[in-house]
Write an enzyme that holds these catalytic residues in place. Structure first.
Site, short mmCIF file in Angstrom:
data_model
loop_
_atom_site.label_atom_id
_atom_site.label_comp_id
_atom_site.label_asym_id
_atom_site.label_seq_id
_atom_site.Cartn_x
_atom_site.Cartn_y
_atom_site.Cartn_z
N CYS A 161 0.88 -1.18 0.00
CA CYS A 161 0.00 0.00 0.00
C CYS A 161 0.92 1.23 0.00
O CYS A 161 1.10 1.87 1.02
CB CYS A 161 -0.85 -0.07 1.27
SG CYS A 161 -2.01 1.26 1.46
N CYS A 345 -7.58 5.76 -9.30
CA CYS A 345 -7.45 6.45 -8.02
C CYS A 345 -6.83 7.83 -8.22
O CYS A 345 -6.24 8.12 -9.26
CB CYS A 345 -6.69 5.61 -7.01
SG CYS A 345 -4.96 5.59 -7.17
C1 LIG Z 1 -3.63 5.43 4.55
C2 LIG Z 1 -4.32 4.73 3.43
C3 LIG Z 1 -4.74 5.47 2.33
C4 LIG Z 1 -5.37 4.82 1.26
N1 LIG Z 1 -5.78 5.57 0.18
C5 LIG Z 1 -6.46 4.96 -0.81
C6 LIG Z 1 -6.94 5.72 -1.91
O1 LIG Z 1 -6.74 6.93 -1.98
N2 LIG Z 1 -7.61 5.06 -2.89
C7 LIG Z 1 -7.83 3.72 -2.84
O2 LIG Z 1 -8.45 3.17 -3.75
N3 LIG Z 1 -7.40 2.97 -1.80
C8 LIG Z 1 -6.72 3.56 -0.80
N4 LIG Z 1 -6.28 2.82 0.26
C9 LIG Z 1 -6.57 1.38 0.30
C10 LIG Z 1 -7.97 1.11 0.85
O3 LIG Z 1 -8.16 1.81 2.05
C11 LIG Z 1 -8.13 -0.39 1.07
O4 LIG Z 1 -8.07 -1.00 -0.19
C12 LIG Z 1 -9.45 -0.72 1.72
O5 LIG Z 1 -9.56 -0.15 3.01
C13 LIG Z 1 -9.57 -2.24 1.83
O6 LIG Z 1 -10.83 -2.55 2.36
P1 LIG Z 1 -11.07 -3.94 3.07
O7 LIG Z 1 -12.54 -4.00 3.31
O8 LIG Z 1 -10.45 -5.04 2.30
O9 LIG Z 1 -10.25 -3.90 4.43
P2 LIG Z 1 -10.10 -2.83 5.61
O10 LIG Z 1 -10.44 -1.46 5.14
O11 LIG Z 1 -8.75 -3.06 6.19
O12 LIG Z 1 -11.19 -3.26 6.68
C14 LIG Z 1 -11.16 -4.45 7.39
C15 LIG Z 1 -12.44 -4.59 8.19
O13 LIG Z 1 -12.43 -5.85 8.85
C16 LIG Z 1 -12.71 -5.67 10.23
N5 LIG Z 1 -12.05 -6.77 10.96
C17 LIG Z 1 -10.73 -7.08 10.93
N6 LIG Z 1 -10.51 -8.14 11.70
C18 LIG Z 1 -11.69 -8.52 12.21
C19 LIG Z 1 -12.11 -9.56 13.08
N7 LIG Z 1 -11.24 -10.44 13.59
N8 LIG Z 1 -13.42 -9.64 13.41
C20 LIG Z 1 -14.32 -8.74 12.91
N9 LIG Z 1 -13.98 -7.75 12.10
C21 LIG Z 1 -12.69 -7.64 11.74
C22 LIG Z 1 -12.21 -4.27 10.54
O14 LIG Z 1 -12.84 -3.78 11.70
C23 LIG Z 1 -12.62 -3.53 9.27
O15 LIG Z 1 -13.99 -3.18 9.35
C24 LIG Z 1 -5.62 3.42 1.33
C25 LIG Z 1 -5.18 2.68 2.44
C26 LIG Z 1 -4.54 3.33 3.49
C27 LIG Z 1 -4.10 2.53 4.69
#
Ligand SMILES: Cc1cc2nc3c(=O)[nH]c(=O)nc-3n(C[C@H](O)[C@H](O)[C@H](O)COP(=O)(O)OP(=O)(O)OC[C@H]3O[C@@H](n4cnc5c(N)ncnc54)[C@H](O)[C@@H]3O)c2cc1C
Length: 404
Positions: A161, A345
């Site tokens: 990332c 993005c």
């Molecule tokens: C600082 C930063 C900036 C970013 N900027 C961009 C951008 O500009 N454009 C872009 O496209 N992408 C961006 N990204 C990437 C984007 O944020 C991620 O692709 C996205 O958040 C992924 O979503 P996800 O649902 O896979 O996981 P996450 O967002 O990591 O969410 C995981 C979820 O699972 C839950 N969880 C975890 N473990 C457990 C458990 N054991 N039991 C129950 N719940 C659990 C958490 O509470 C959360 O709700 C960025 C990432 C970061 C860190």
């Protein structure tokens, strides 16, 4: 009897899967339960703005319960501890959830331990992968502005990332210039990428040339193909040698799968990421799907220092749509299609935005990636954040055509 779908995770992947399923399957056909350890959805792409003080956590998050209830989706504010794929049960600290289909969207665990000194808990280095880390960095930045010195910003070996490290270095440069402090702050960007703008995707059109130009124009030093080996109070060590002096270090860590997934037998690879087929279905457990950062995607190619494949928010939404439609197709017989992932993005580079459209993400590509910069893209990024939060809070999906 209604089919039971359990969704693990309440961020981009979990929410998009839940809303997409509900668009196609009525409550009488499908009971959906979303389990999340966090009570609120947070718009993670705004964490750099949270760290820099231009957003509050309240402004970029909302309560999941009412949003999900508006679509007749049950919300369990619980932490999954284990997944028993044979018995089709998710165990949380409170109870067991039985499922017919499971969508895992648990994102990542930051493997900060890979870089000694990468705190914020256990060392002087800062990160911004979670709201708590971004808030900690905000405090550190406030102290730094009172007593500025050199900064090192970048990504650790194995990071995937990398975009936020570019955003943070440019946004900090912009902030320091506005405060007339930039002349007191030597800035260095360090990255495992073989060239600037590789992003784990093997490069994005003319992004390398653009970023090199910006760094040179703004007097930001940069080093590519380097492995950060340690962060100390004095600086950031590269490849085990002399440290680059730093009074404030922000480093994006490599990622791993969360404990509940990594510790559940047969689900994940050694790093805790989940293997999937083209419809984001687990190859062994056919009623388990995984989307977003939780998914195992191989690197785009070999690099001297490891750089992993990115999983952006836009990519996560595409995975969630394909997984949800695959479940709908198995429940209702409706046809579903899969496609290669594209990434759109917008990077905030302080005074402007840079729009990237890479299709497909994994090279080689027939289409030449678009890289466009201007103030209008920064306005687009602001508008997208507002529109995404407005829609998601009301149980709606956002058309992702513009990208972030
Ligand atoms: C600082 C930063 C900036 C970013 N900027 C961009 C951008 O500009 N454009 C872009 O496209 N992408 C961006 N990204 C990437 C984007 O944020 C991620 O692709 C996205 O958040 C992924 O979503 P996800 O649902 O896979 O996981 P996450 O967002 O990591 O969410 C995981 C979820 O699972 C839950 N969880 C975890 N473990 C457990 C458990 N054991 N039991 C129950 N719940 C659990 C958490 O509470 C959360 O709700 C960025 C990432 C970061 C860190």
């Amino acid at each position: 009897m209604a089919v039971r779908v359990v969704i693990l995770g309440g961020s981009f992947g979990g929410l998009a899967s839940a809303y997409e399923l509900r668009r196609h399957l009525r409550p009488g056909e499908c009971e959906i339960t979303l389990i999340s350890k966090d009570q609120r959805f947070t718009f993670i792409p705004s964490l750099p703005w949270l760290a820099l003080g231009s957003r509050t956590l309240e402004q970029i998050s909302f309560d999941l319960g009412p949003a999900l209830a508006s679509r007749e989706i049950s919300f369990a504010h619980e932490t999954a501890i284990a997944i028993d794929a044979e018995r089709q049960i998710v165990a949380t600290e409170h109870r067991e959830h039985v499922y017919d289909y499971l969508v895992i969207a648990t994102g990542h665990r930051s493997a900060n331990e890979a870089v000694p000194g990468l705190g914020p808990v256990s060392g002087p280095g800062h990160s911004l992968m979670s709201p708590s880390e971004a808030l900690e960095l905000r405090g550190a930045l406030a102290r730094f502005l009172d007593s500025p010195g050199p900064v090192v910003i970048g990504a650790a070996p194995g990071a995937s990332c990398i975009g936020p490290s570019y955003e943070f270095v440019f946004e900090l440069d912009h902030l320091l210039r506005k405060r007339h402090l930039r002349h007191q702050v030597p800035m260095t960007f360090v990255t495992p990428e073989p060239v600037l703008g590789h992003m784990g995707m093997g490069g994005v059109g003319k992004l390398r040339q653009f970023l090199e130009g910006e760094f040179e124009e703004r007097d930001i030093g940069y080093r590519t193909s380097v492995a950060i080996s340690k962060i100390t109070e004095e600086g950031v060590e590269i490849d085990g040698s002399k440290a680059i002096p730093s009074a404030l270090s922000m480093v994006i860590p490599p990622l791993a799968g969360v404990a509940a997934v990594a510790g559940s037998p047969g689900l994940s690879n050694p790093k805790g990421f989940i293997p999937v087929d083209s419809s984001y279905r687990h190859p062994t457990y056919e009623n388990i799907y995984a989307v977003g950062v939780a998914v195992a995607l191989p690197p785009a190619g070999e690099t001297a220092v490891p750089v992993n494949f990115p999983k952006t928010g836009h990519m996560t939404e595409q995975m969630a749509t394909m997984a949800a439609l695959a479940i709908v197709s198995r429940v209702s017989g409706m046809k579903s299609k899969t496609h290669e992932l594209a990434a759109r993005c917008v990077l905030d580079i302080g005074s402007r935005g840079v729009y990237m459209n890479v299709d497909p993400v994994r090279p080689p590509r027939n289409k030449v990636p678009t890289v466009s910069q201007g103030y209008r893209w920064l306005l687009t990024k602001y508008a997208f954040e507002r529109a995404y939060l407005w829609n998601a809070k009301r149980g709606r999906r956002m058309p992702t055509a513009l990208g972030w």
